[in-house]
Design a protein around this motif. Sequence first.
Motif, PDB file in Angstrom:
ATOM      1  N   GLU A   4     -19.015  15.925 -19.511  1.00  0.00           N
ATOM      2  CA  GLU A   4     -17.752  15.236 -19.768  1.00  0.00           C
ATOM      3  C   GLU A   4     -16.771  15.451 -18.616  1.00  0.00           C
ATOM      4  OE1 GLU A   4     -14.184  15.039 -23.085  1.00  0.00           O
ATOM      5  OE2 GLU A   4     -16.051  16.064 -23.584  1.00  0.00           O
ATOM      6  N   LYS A   5     -16.688  16.675 -18.139  1.00  0.00           N
ATOM      7  CA  LYS A   5     -15.791  16.994 -17.024  1.00  0.00           C
ATOM      8  C   LYS A   5     -16.231  16.279 -15.745  1.00  0.00           C
ATOM      9  CE  LYS A   5     -13.728  20.938 -14.670  1.00  0.00           C
ATOM     10  NZ  LYS A   5     -13.688  22.395 -14.561  1.00  0.00           N
ATOM     11  N   ILE A   6     -17.527  16.222 -15.528  1.00  0.00           N
ATOM     12  CA  ILE A   6     -18.062  15.536 -14.342  1.00  0.00           C
ATOM     13  C   ILE A   6     -17.715  14.048 -14.388  1.00  0.00           C
ATOM     14  CG2 ILE A   6     -20.178  14.845 -13.152  1.00  0.00           C
ATOM     15  CD1 ILE A   6     -21.361  17.561 -14.091  1.00  0.00           C
ATOM     16  N   VAL A   7     -17.912  13.432 -15.564  1.00  0.00           N
ATOM     17  CA  VAL A   7     -17.615  12.011 -15.702  1.00  0.00           C
ATOM     18  C   VAL A   7     -16.130  11.754 -15.482  1.00  0.00           C
ATOM     19  CG1 VAL A   7     -17.570  10.070 -17.307  1.00  0.00           C
ATOM     20  CG2 VAL A   7     -19.583  11.536 -17.187  1.00  0.00           C
ATOM     21  N   HIS A   8     -15.273  12.588 -16.074  1.00  0.00           N
ATOM     22  CA  HIS A   8     -13.836  12.406 -15.880  1.00  0.00           C
ATOM     23  C   HIS A   8     -13.460  12.507 -14.403  1.00  0.00           C
ATOM     24  CE1 HIS A   8     -11.644  11.681 -19.539  1.00  0.00           C
ATOM     25  NE2 HIS A   8     -12.344  12.576 -20.183  1.00  0.00           N
ATOM     26  N   SER A   9     -14.051  13.446 -13.689  1.00  0.00           N
ATOM     27  CA  SER A   9     -13.706  13.590 -12.271  1.00  0.00           C
ATOM     28  C   SER A   9     -14.114  12.354 -11.463  1.00  0.00           C
ATOM     29  CB  SER A   9     -14.349  14.848 -11.687  1.00  0.00           C
ATOM     30  OG  SER A   9     -15.750  14.717 -11.628  1.00  0.00           O
ATOM     31  N   ASP A  12     -11.694   8.899 -13.482  1.00  0.00           N
ATOM     32  CA  ASP A  12     -10.247   8.907 -13.714  1.00  0.00           C
ATOM     33  C   ASP A  12      -9.465   8.125 -12.667  1.00  0.00           C
ATOM     34  OD1 ASP A  12     -10.476  10.242 -16.075  1.00  0.00           O
ATOM     35  OD2 ASP A  12      -9.712  12.156 -15.346  1.00  0.00           O
ATOM     36  N   ASP A  13      -9.922   8.087 -11.436  1.00  0.00           N
ATOM     37  CA  ASP A  13      -9.227   7.324 -10.402  1.00  0.00           C
ATOM     38  C   ASP A  13      -9.573   5.837 -10.444  1.00  0.00           C
ATOM     39  OD1 ASP A  13      -7.888   9.529  -9.428  1.00  0.00           O
ATOM     40  OD2 ASP A  13      -9.437  10.008  -7.951  1.00  0.00           O
ATOM     41  N   ILE A  14     -10.623   5.475 -11.159  1.00  0.00           N
ATOM     42  CA  ILE A  14     -11.046   4.078 -11.234  1.00  0.00           C
ATOM     43  C   ILE A  14     -10.291   3.333 -12.333  1.00  0.00           C
ATOM     44  CG2 ILE A  14     -13.000   2.532 -11.696  1.00  0.00           C
ATOM     45  CD1 ILE A  14     -14.815   4.760 -10.575  1.00  0.00           C
ATOM     46  N   VAL A  15     -10.103   3.970 -13.489  1.00  0.00           N
ATOM     47  CA  VAL A  15      -9.489   3.308 -14.635  1.00  0.00           C
ATOM     48  C   VAL A  15      -7.969   3.355 -14.545  1.00  0.00           C
ATOM     49  CG1 VAL A  15     -11.460   3.759 -16.145  1.00  0.00           C
ATOM     50  CG2 VAL A  15      -9.598   5.397 -16.064  1.00  0.00           C
ATOM     51  N   SER A  16      -7.326   2.408 -15.237  1.00  0.00           N
ATOM     52  CA  SER A  16      -5.866   2.374 -15.221  1.00  0.00           C
ATOM     53  C   SER A  16      -5.253   3.316 -16.262  1.00  0.00           C
ATOM     54  CB  SER A  16      -5.364   0.950 -15.445  1.00  0.00           C
ATOM     55  OG  SER A  16      -5.745   0.487 -16.716  1.00  0.00           O
ATOM     56  N   GLU A  17      -6.002   3.610 -17.330  1.00  0.00           N
ATOM     57  CA  GLU A  17      -5.511   4.498 -18.379  1.00  0.00           C
ATOM     58  C   GLU A  17      -6.523   5.620 -18.634  1.00  0.00           C
ATOM     59  OE1 GLU A  17      -4.050   2.505 -21.913  1.00  0.00           O
ATOM     60  OE2 GLU A  17      -3.986   0.629 -20.781  1.00  0.00           O
ATOM     61  N   PRO A  18      -6.584   6.634 -17.761  1.00  0.00           N
ATOM     62  CA  PRO A  18      -7.583   7.692 -17.921  1.00  0.00           C
ATOM     63  C   PRO A  18      -7.408   8.504 -19.213  1.00  0.00           C
ATOM     64  CG  PRO A  18      -6.109   8.186 -16.090  1.00  0.00           C
ATOM     65  CD  PRO A  18      -5.792   6.807 -16.561  1.00  0.00           C
ATOM     66  N   GLU A  19      -6.194   8.567 -19.731  1.00  0.00           N
ATOM     67  CA  GLU A  19      -5.977   9.339 -20.948  1.00  0.00           C
ATOM     68  C   GLU A  19      -6.568   8.655 -22.188  1.00  0.00           C
ATOM     69  OE1 GLU A  19      -2.769   6.481 -20.296  1.00  0.00           O
ATOM     70  OE2 GLU A  19      -3.464   8.115 -19.023  1.00  0.00           O
ATOM     71  N   LEU A  47     -15.191  -0.114 -14.730  1.00  0.00           N
ATOM     72  CA  LEU A  47     -16.256   0.886 -14.644  1.00  0.00           C
ATOM     73  C   LEU A  47     -17.629   0.258 -14.428  1.00  0.00           C
ATOM     74  CD1 LEU A  47     -15.128   3.360 -17.429  1.00  0.00           C
ATOM     75  CD2 LEU A  47     -15.082   3.743 -14.968  1.00  0.00           C
ATOM     76  N   ILE A  48     -17.825  -0.926 -14.947  1.00  0.00           N
ATOM     77  CA  ILE A  48     -19.113  -1.600 -14.753  1.00  0.00           C
ATOM     78  C   ILE A  48     -19.161  -2.256 -13.383  1.00  0.00           C
ATOM     79  CG2 ILE A  48     -20.593  -3.469 -15.582  1.00  0.00           C
ATOM     80  CD1 ILE A  48     -19.611  -2.690 -18.435  1.00  0.00           C
ATOM     81  N   GLY A  49     -18.074  -2.909 -13.000  1.00  0.00           N
ATOM     82  CA  GLY A  49     -18.014  -3.527 -11.679  1.00  0.00           C
ATOM     83  C   GLY A  49     -18.809  -4.813 -11.587  1.00  0.00           C
ATOM     84  N   HIS A  50     -18.666  -5.482 -10.461  1.00  0.00           N
ATOM     85  CA  HIS A  50     -19.363  -6.743 -10.219  1.00  0.00           C
ATOM     86  C   HIS A  50     -20.864  -6.481 -10.127  1.00  0.00           C
ATOM     87  CE1 HIS A  50     -19.869 -10.825  -8.831  1.00  0.00           C
ATOM     88  NE2 HIS A  50     -20.542 -10.394  -7.781  1.00  0.00           N
TER      89      HIS A  50
END
Length: 87
Positions: A4-9, A12-19, A47-50
Motif C-alpha cells: 500500500e505504501k509503495i503504491v501511494h508513493s 500520489d503525484d499522478i492523481v488530483s485527489e490522493p487523499e 492512472l490507466i493512461g492512454h
Amino acid sequence: MDYEKIVHSIIDDIVSEPESVLIRVSEEGTKDVLVIIAAETDDTARLIGHKGIIANAIREVISVAGKSENKRIHVKFESFDEEKTED
C-alpha cells in the motif's frame, strides 16, 4: 512488504485527489497478492493512461517489489463512480 505504501508513493503525484484514493491489498494464497486501487473516475483515467501505458508501468514497478518476496502482484483499477447493475 507494505505494498500500500509503495503504491501511494507511485500514484500520489499522478492523481488530483490522493487523499480519496483507496488501496486494498489481499493475499491470495502463498504466492499471489491482489492490489485494488480505487479512485474517482478522472483519477482512475489518469492512472490507466492512454492505451494503459501508465497502468502497465505501475504494474511493472509493483511486480519488481513483489519479486523480492517471490510474490506475483496483480493490480486492478476501479472507479468509485461505477454503478454495478444486475441483469
